[in-house]
Enzyme design. Structure first.
Site, PDB file in Angstrom:
ATOM      1  N   LYS A  52      39.837 -40.273 -21.832  1.00  0.00           N
ATOM      2  CA  LYS A  52      40.244 -39.520 -22.619  1.00  0.00           C
ATOM      3  C   LYS A  52      40.761 -39.952 -23.683  1.00  0.00           C
ATOM      4  O   LYS A  52      41.024 -39.260 -25.718  1.00  0.00           O
ATOM      5  CB  LYS A  52      41.179 -38.335 -21.788  1.00  0.00           C
ATOM      6  CG  LYS A  52      40.428 -36.877 -20.706  1.00  0.00           C
ATOM      7  CD  LYS A  52      40.697 -36.271 -20.256  1.00  0.00           C
ATOM      8  CE  LYS A  52      39.877 -35.688 -19.407  1.00  0.00           C
ATOM      9  NZ  LYS A  52      40.386 -35.343 -18.132  1.00  0.00           N
ATOM     10  N   GLN A  96      45.779 -32.921 -15.837  1.00  0.00           N
ATOM     11  CA  GLN A  96      44.797 -33.557 -15.170  1.00  0.00           C
ATOM     12  C   GLN A  96      44.952 -33.065 -13.546  1.00  0.00           C
ATOM     13  O   GLN A  96      45.789 -32.504 -13.370  1.00  0.00           O
ATOM     14  CB  GLN A  96      44.739 -34.568 -15.007  1.00  0.00           C
ATOM     15  CG  GLN A  96      43.677 -35.392 -14.705  1.00  0.00           C
ATOM     16  CD  GLN A  96      42.442 -35.835 -14.979  1.00  0.00           C
ATOM     17  OE1 GLN A  96      42.444 -35.112 -16.489  1.00  0.00           O
ATOM     18  NE2 GLN A  96      41.699 -35.083 -14.535  1.00  0.00           N
ATOM     19  N   ASP A 119      41.872 -27.146 -22.004  1.00  0.00           N
ATOM     20  CA  ASP A 119      40.684 -26.552 -20.949  1.00  0.00           C
ATOM     21  C   ASP A 119      39.844 -24.999 -20.389  1.00  0.00           C
ATOM     22  O   ASP A 119      38.684 -25.491 -19.615  1.00  0.00           O
ATOM     23  CB  ASP A 119      41.704 -26.888 -19.213  1.00  0.00           C
ATOM     24  CG  ASP A 119      41.615 -28.767 -19.114  1.00  0.00           C
ATOM     25  OD1 ASP A 119      40.434 -29.493 -19.028  1.00  0.00           O
ATOM     26  OD2 ASP A 119      43.060 -29.037 -18.603  1.00  0.00           O
TER      27      ASP A 119
HETATM   28  N1  GUN Z   1      39.826 -32.860 -13.719  1.00  0.00           N
HETATM   29  C1  GUN Z   1      38.481 -32.640 -14.091  1.00  0.00           C
HETATM   30  N2  GUN Z   1      38.116 -32.072 -14.650  1.00  0.00           N
HETATM   31  C2  GUN Z   1      39.045 -31.868 -15.195  1.00  0.00           C
HETATM   32  C3  GUN Z   1      39.247 -31.109 -16.140  1.00  0.00           C
HETATM   33  O1  GUN Z   1      37.897 -30.466 -16.967  1.00  0.00           O
HETATM   34  N3  GUN Z   1      40.761 -30.971 -16.430  1.00  0.00           N
HETATM   35  C4  GUN Z   1      41.530 -30.757 -16.327  1.00  0.00           C
HETATM   36  N4  GUN Z   1      42.599 -30.273 -16.730  1.00  0.00           N
HETATM   37  N5  GUN Z   1      41.452 -31.928 -15.589  1.00  0.00           N
HETATM   38  C5  GUN Z   1      40.524 -31.955 -14.356  1.00  0.00           C
END
Ligand code: GUN
Length: 288
Positions: A52, A96, A119
């Site tokens: 990311k 996350q 998100d």
């Molecule tokens: N963990 C796995 N996928 C995601 C996501 O799309 N967003 C977040 N915040 N955590 C994750």
């Protein structure tokens, strides 16, 4: 053989558009900023977060990584989120998941202000999506809609079946398909005769987390098959929730794993961060 939907290529194209727009904004001294909070040292999370960050920087955005120890208190984490809510250089906040067991994910998500919730997990964004108002849409579901559209398939009037009912993928993707005027069924682990239900689908989205779970007996000939899985097979090789080799000759279009849904998720995160920044700046201009 069905056609392969190239998620990598589509993600690259959309990222180019985002990067171009970020470069234009830079001429006005504006830079979108994304903060990612990583708690503990889950290896999978670390890999996702690193990707990311890399992609955020490639797009010309400010990228901030906040790493916190596994045993951080919930109060301290909430304080960190509050600080990011108040940071004018940050427009998107992503914590996350999963979080350590002693921390309430709901509380953390509820603390992120909806305007920076890239998100799309905050109940305000979930609710706005549900009633068809402007909202941040979770990244994986948003990417899935782009992948389906890239095939040239019209979604309107089609039978869509989503297997899986998580808040991150299943429920929001079903909602988006409904908005696109598909007739939508959500199937899950308690669904009776799952292959028969799946076989109704012109568009099948599979998010079960079970390696190679979907075989060709669950596929309508010519269907668009979207595989959200990221699993390991018996030889520890990366695979999806769909048995690709078994299904590929029956499906009309199919996403590979890796190289299908995965690359789109980060791209949609960048698109959401750009959108958040533009909305925040527009609001500032209106109140000046
Ligand atoms: N963990 C796995 N996928 C995601 C996501 O799309 N967003 C977040 N915040 N955590 C994750």
């Amino acid at each position: 053989m069905g056609q392969i939907i190239d998620g990598k290529q589509l993600a690259k194209k959309i990222q180019e558009d985002v990067t171009h727009e970020v470069a234009e904004l830079a001429k006005q001294n504006l830079q979108p900023g994304l903060a990612v909070v990583l708690v503990g040292d889950n290896q999978a999370s670390r890999t996702y977060v690193r990707n990311k960050q890399k992609r955020t920087e490639e797009a010309g955005m400010k990228s901030v990584l906040i790493e916190l120890p596994e045993d951080i208190s919930e109060a301290k984490l909430l304080e960190t989120v509050e600080d990011l809510n108040n940071d004018v250089t940050i427009h998107g906040i992503l914590v996350q998941l999963p979080l350590p067991k002693h921390i309430s994910e709901d509380k953390v998500i509820d603390t992120i202000i909806p305007e920076k919730d890239v998100d799309g997990f905050h109940p305000i964004n979930v609710g706005n999506l549900y009633v068809g108002k402007e909202a941040f849409v979770p990244c994986t579901p948003a990417g899935i809609i782009e992948l389906i559209k890239s095939t040239g398939t019209a979604i309107e009037g089609k039978r869509a079946v989503v297997i899986g009912r998580s808040n991150i993928v299943g429920k929001p993707v079903a909602q988006l398909l409904l908005q696109e005027n598909a007739t939508v069924t959500i199937a899950h682990s308690r669904t009776k005769d799952l292959p028969a239900v799946a076989r109704e689908a012109d568009i099948l989205v599979v998010a079960t987390g079970l390696a190679k779970f979907i075989k060709k007996d669950a596929i309508k000939p010519g269907a668009v098959v979207i595989d959200v899985g990221m699993d390991r097979d018996e030889n520890n090789k990366l695979c999806g929730d769909v048995d690709f080799d078994d299904v590929k000759d029956t499906a009309g279009y199919i996403t590979p794993v890796p190289g299908g849904v995965g690359p789109m998720t980060i791209t949609m995160l960048l698109a959401n961060t750009l959108k958040a920044a533009k909305r925040i700046w527009d609001k500032q201009l209106q109140t000046k």
